[in-house]
Design a protein around this motif. Structure first.
Motif, mmCIF file in Angstrom:
data_model
loop_
_atom_site.group_PDB
_atom_site.id
_atom_site.type_symbol
_atom_site.label_atom_id
_atom_site.label_comp_id
_atom_site.label_asym_id
_atom_site.label_seq_id
_atom_site.Cartn_x
_atom_site.Cartn_y
_atom_site.Cartn_z
ATOM 1 N N ALA A 137 0.853 -1.209 0.000
ATOM 2 C CA ALA A 137 0.000 0.000 0.000
ATOM 3 C C ALA A 137 0.877 1.243 0.000
ATOM 4 O O ALA A 137 0.603 2.211 -0.724
ATOM 5 C CB ALA A 137 -0.911 -0.019 1.217
ATOM 6 N N ALA A 138 1.954 1.223 0.764
ATOM 7 C CA ALA A 138 2.853 2.389 0.802
ATOM 8 C C ALA A 138 3.551 2.570 -0.538
ATOM 9 O O ALA A 138 3.724 3.692 -1.023
ATOM 10 C CB ALA A 138 3.876 2.216 1.919
ATOM 11 N N ALA A 142 3.280 5.834 -2.940
ATOM 12 C CA ALA A 142 4.447 6.583 -3.423
ATOM 13 C C ALA A 142 4.352 6.817 -4.924
ATOM 14 O O ALA A 142 4.605 7.920 -5.421
ATOM 15 C CB ALA A 142 5.724 5.824 -3.075
ATOM 16 N N ALA A 143 3.932 5.787 -5.653
ATOM 17 C CA ALA A 143 3.777 5.943 -7.105
ATOM 18 C C ALA A 143 2.637 6.907 -7.421
ATOM 19 O O ALA A 143 2.720 7.723 -8.344
ATOM 20 C CB ALA A 143 3.514 4.583 -7.750
ATOM 21 N N ARG A 383 2.235 17.213 2.603
ATOM 22 C CA ARG A 383 1.688 15.850 2.713
ATOM 23 C C ARG A 383 2.580 14.847 1.973
ATOM 24 O O ARG A 383 2.867 13.754 2.473
ATOM 25 C CB ARG A 383 0.266 15.793 2.141
ATOM 26 C CG ARG A 383 -0.416 14.440 2.350
ATOM 27 C CD ARG A 383 -1.860 14.439 1.877
ATOM 28 N NE ARG A 383 -1.945 14.390 0.422
ATOM 29 C CZ ARG A 383 -1.767 13.255 -0.286
ATOM 30 N NH1 ARG A 383 -1.458 12.131 0.335
ATOM 31 N NH2 ARG A 383 -1.876 13.257 -1.606
ATOM 32 N N HIS A 384 3.055 15.252 0.824
ATOM 33 C CA HIS A 384 3.923 14.351 0.055
ATOM 34 C C HIS A 384 5.235 14.113 0.800
ATOM 35 O O HIS A 384 5.760 13.004 0.829
ATOM 36 C CB HIS A 384 4.186 14.937 -1.332
ATOM 37 C CG HIS A 384 2.953 15.004 -2.181
ATOM 38 N ND1 HIS A 384 2.945 15.597 -3.425
ATOM 39 C CD2 HIS A 384 1.689 14.559 -1.973
ATOM 40 C CE1 HIS A 384 1.730 15.508 -3.942
ATOM 41 N NE2 HIS A 384 0.938 14.895 -3.080
ATOM 42 N N GLN A 385 5.758 15.163 1.403
ATOM 43 C CA GLN A 385 7.003 15.010 2.151
ATOM 44 C C GLN A 385 6.812 14.076 3.341
ATOM 45 O O GLN A 385 7.664 13.236 3.636
ATOM 46 C CB GLN A 385 7.494 16.380 2.626
ATOM 47 C CG GLN A 385 7.956 17.303 1.499
ATOM 48 C CD GLN A 385 8.499 18.611 2.044
ATOM 49 O OE1 GLN A 385 9.363 18.633 2.935
ATOM 50 N NE2 GLN A 385 7.978 19.719 1.530
ATOM 51 N N ALA A 386 5.677 14.177 3.986
ATOM 52 C CA ALA A 386 5.412 13.297 5.137
ATOM 53 C C ALA A 386 5.347 11.839 4.690
ATOM 54 O O ALA A 386 5.882 10.944 5.353
ATOM 55 C CB ALA A 386 4.104 13.714 5.813
ATOM 56 N N GLU A 387 4.720 11.606 3.563
ATOM 57 C CA GLU A 387 4.645 10.231 3.027
ATOM 58 C C GLU A 387 6.036 9.712 2.685
ATOM 59 O O GLU A 387 6.372 8.564 2.943
ATOM 60 C CB GLU A 387 3.774 10.214 1.760
ATOM 61 C CG GLU A 387 2.296 10.298 2.020
ATOM 62 C CD GLU A 387 1.683 8.947 2.389
ATOM 63 O OE1 GLU A 387 0.461 8.900 2.620
ATOM 64 O OE2 GLU A 387 2.414 7.932 2.460
#
Ligand code: GLC
Length: 745
Positions: A137-138, A142-143, A383-387
């Motif tokens: 899922a992670a 990311a993709a 949010r993207h950086q946190a992911e």
């Protein structure tokens, strides 16, 4: 940026107004089906326009191969180029799209491709690192984020996922894939395709994916990039092809041919691969693009006498689009007119290209992806950086941790940070970091300083370079480490030492890094090593020198902070190896799912399959990884003990957190077919569960193994099962000894 930016900006501004008001002059009106619109357009195209659609050129904003042709703008204007790669940002793609839509007869929009391999502006861990998260899922998220950012910058197509199975860490491109296991490689390939493409390619935040490099590129002899691949049909079918088929089943829209040959036939001219298998057996209906000038390379391969023959062989084999080679552009017309290449083949290729453009929504609005406002809103957002930080933590693998050296305890009064990569920024991004900005990366040293606060003296010394023989920095390093409450070594490779055209024959830590680590370790301070590298290294010396090693790979834009999160225990490492770490380069190829041979090692018995100077076992096996607690396994049951063909078995095991901290375990299930019509690997991964357990908590974990898990390519060439005994192994790595068995009647 190689282009003259000022001219570009002016040109973009001039065309921004014009571009947004343009429809696509010659495109079929909406309302009818994509097929009808493609057919209607195809019927109006000249042969030159068709060949133009089959031609892909790079812009001059980036170089990812041996030759550049700065003429791409003229090729676009003259309708000789239907797709461009390495061109990005909403404004620049709008500028190029306006040329294509406004200045060509039919106004067919360009396709914009780019190597969005592990993130676009927010860079995630390299794909090999992500695979070590064992979190599908992670990986999909990311993709997804990569697609959102890339699409916001005008891109329609990524040259990813790379799904090449790799068993040889001398090969630098092992960094770009999902490791050595085919089953896991299939699962990760599916996740990446879904992440990039979403469930609707016409959405302006989804992009077409590309299964590459088709096929068996990871089998390059001696791990030397671009080298010959000579594998058996069985190995091809069992090991290298399944992740590509998984991509087809996941709906991937494009394929990229590999540079290499397979048993004498270069992939870019391999009709059996591109037509009989891909379009025939697998019923793939998408677009096949070559790798960078790989049509041209059919000549040095010795498969074509000249470029004309190379182009003919490639297009007849099933290639639809020529990346950067200019071969279709310069030769196809004559070959169609002479009858050497049927027009029907050209039309088939152009259909696959136009269909993709239609499905991306470009016939309705060629500028739908050129959205400056969305670009500003989504690119590199919080949010993207946190992911990216979260998956980086899950991707890192704690290889050893004697005496619970990590996490460092709170309240350190002094910490020595030593090593040639402590201040690294762009190296944290890893190879193929595309549009990632190294300047935005917080180094490990900076992240440490921010984390420990004013109460802890941080002493930094580089110690040595990444490679080279200089030891002049050792003295300062030893001074910094002497008396420190703890020492953090930051060692490894530069990001350019893996990836494409980056094979290595020596996999030790480069330069004198081992000497530095040993000298520092001899001071006897609590010492942990963090590694930045894009491939398994031979870490025998480091393993002997230090009590703790954290494999951080190249962890991406937020990698420095993620490493510090783990070093100080704000989070626990979650990764498990998806590639084997050998003791010596002499053991390679070394992978967990090898065959038993007729003379497996038995104790010290001489006449067995072994070396005189090294154990057969790896330093760290596939599936290995520690965390800040421990787990115990018991009560393995396989039920029923005997099954008929077509029936499943249920494997259950109890897992307990025997440590003092909450932790995540990746419970792995392996299978061995003990005797069959062909020899089978000593074990093969068939399932895993990532579970989280509180201290003292225990939980049953269940795996259902069905006929598909027992099936293999039988001696008669069919996939299926055979009766006999099966062994089941369950544990926290491929080296687990916890086993059960059952019989297939
Ligand atoms: C490179 C790589 C391929 C990449 C392409 C475009 O040579 O082999 O993976 O997608 O060219 O940059």
């Amino acid at each position: 940026m190689a282009c003259s930016t000022r001219t570009m900006v002016v040109a973009c501004l001039v065309l921004l107004v014009a571009g947004s008001s343009l429809g696509a002059a010659g495109l079929p009106a909406g309302g009818s089906s994509a097929e009808d619109r493609v057919e209607e357009l195809l019927a109006r195209m000249t042969l030159d326009e068709k060949i133009g659609q089959m031609t892909l050129f790079t812009s001059t904003w980036a170089q990812t191969g041996p030759v550049m042709d700065a003429g791409y703008l003229d090729h676009i204007r003259s309708g000789k180029c239907g797709a461009v790669f390495n061109a990005l940002t909403a404004s620049y793609t709008r500028y190029l799209q306006t040329i294509a839509v406004r200045e060509t007869r039919l106004g067919i929009p360009l396709l914009f491709g780019y190597d969005v391999i592990h993130g676009h502006r927010t860079i995630f861990p390299i794909p090999l690192a992500e695979s070590c998260s064992w979190d599908l899922a992670a990986i999909e998220r990311a993709a997804r984020i990569a697609a959102i950012e890339a699409a916001a910058e005008g891109l329609h197509w990524t040259f990813a996922p790379m799904v090449d199975i790799a068993r040889d860490p001398r090969w630098g491109r092992i960094s770009e894939g999902a490791g050595e296991d085919t089953w896991l490689g299939c699962r990760i390939a599916e996740a990446r395709v879904k992440g990039f493409q979403g469930d609707d390619l016409s959405r302006p935040d989804t992009i077409a994916a590309c299964a590459k490099h088709f096929a068996a590129y990871g089998g390059a002899q001696a791990g030397r990039d671009y080298h010959t691949v000579d594998v058996s049909d069985r190995t091809l079918e069992e090991v290298y092809l399944p992740p590509f088929q998984a991509c087809v089943r996941a709906g991937v829209r494009t394929f990229m041919t590999a540079f290499n040959e397979i048993a004498g036939i270069p992939c870019t001219g391999h009709r059996g691969l591109l037509t009989s298998l891909l379009r025939g057996r697998w019923a793939f209906t998408g677009l096949v693009v070559t790798d960078y000038t790989s049509i041209n390379e059919l000549v040095p391969h010795g498969f074509a006498a000249d470029l004309a023959e190379a182009g003919q062989k490639a297009v007849l084999a099933g290639v639809d689009m020529d990346m950067q080679g200019g071969v279709f552009m310069n030769h196809l017309r004559r070959q169609v007119e002479s009858g050497d290449v049927p027009l029907a083949r050209i039309d088939e290729a152009v259909r696959s290209i136009l269909r993709l453009k239609a499905d991306l929504g470009l016939f309705d609005d060629p500028f739908r992806y050129c959205d400056e406002a969305r670009e500003k809103r989504v690119v590199f957002c919080a949010r993207h950086q946190a992911e990216a930080r979260a998956i980086a933590r899950k991707s890192m693998v704690l290889l050893k941790n004697d005496g619970a050296t990590l996490p460092f305890p709170p309240g350190l009064r002094s910490l020595a940070v030593i090593g040639p990569l402590a201040e690294a920024q762009v190296d944290l991004l890893g190879n193929w970091h595309g549009a990632g900005d190294g300047g935005k990366v917080v180094s490990i040293l900076q992240a440490v300083r921010e984390r420990v606060g004013p109460g802890c003296e941080v002493r930094y010394a580089k110690g040595c370079e990444v490679d080279g023989k200089g030891r002049s920095g050792f003295r300062a390093a030893l001074e910094a480490a002497r008396g420190a409450d703890a020492v953090l070594l930051v060692l490894g490779e530069r990001e350019t030492m893996s990836g494409e055209a980056a094979s290595r024959t020596d996999l030790d830590l480069p330069g004198v890094q081992n000497d530095l680590a040993e000298a520092v370790a001899r001071l006897g301070r609590p010492t942990a090593a963090v590694l930045l590298n894009g491939r398994p290294l031979t870490l025998t010396r480091l393993d002997a020198a230090v009590p703790a090693i954290l494999e951080a790979w190249f962890p991406g834009s937020l990698g420095g902070r993620a490493i510090v999160d783990l070093v100080f225990g704000d989070a626990a490492p979650g990764g498990r190896l998806t590639v084997t770490f050998p003791r010596s380069v002499g053991q390679i190829p070394l992978y967990y799912n090898m065959k038993n041979t007729g003379r497996p090692v038995v104790g010290e018995e001489k006449y067995t399959s072994r070396y005189l100077d090294c154990p057969n076992t790896p330093l760290y096996p596939f599936g290995h990884g520690l965390t800040y607690t421990t787990f115990a396994y018991d009560s393995l049951h396989v039920d029923p003990p005997a099954i008929d063909a077509g029936k499943p078995v249920t494997v259950t095991v109890n897992v307990r957190n025997t440590g003092k901290r909450t932790g995540e375990e990746v419970v792995q299930c392996y299978l061995r077919d003990v005797a069959a019509s062909v020899t089978r690997p000593v074990r093969e991964l068939k399932g895993f569960r990532r579970i989280r357990l509180e201290p003292g908590e225990s939980r049953p974990v269940e795996f259902l193994l069905g006929p598909g898990d027992l099936a293999f390519l039988r001696e008669d060439g069919t996939w299926g099962t055979e009766p006999g005994e099966f062994k089941v192994f369950v544990g926290g790595s491929s080296a687990t000894t916890l086993e059960g068995s059952f019989t297939l009647r």
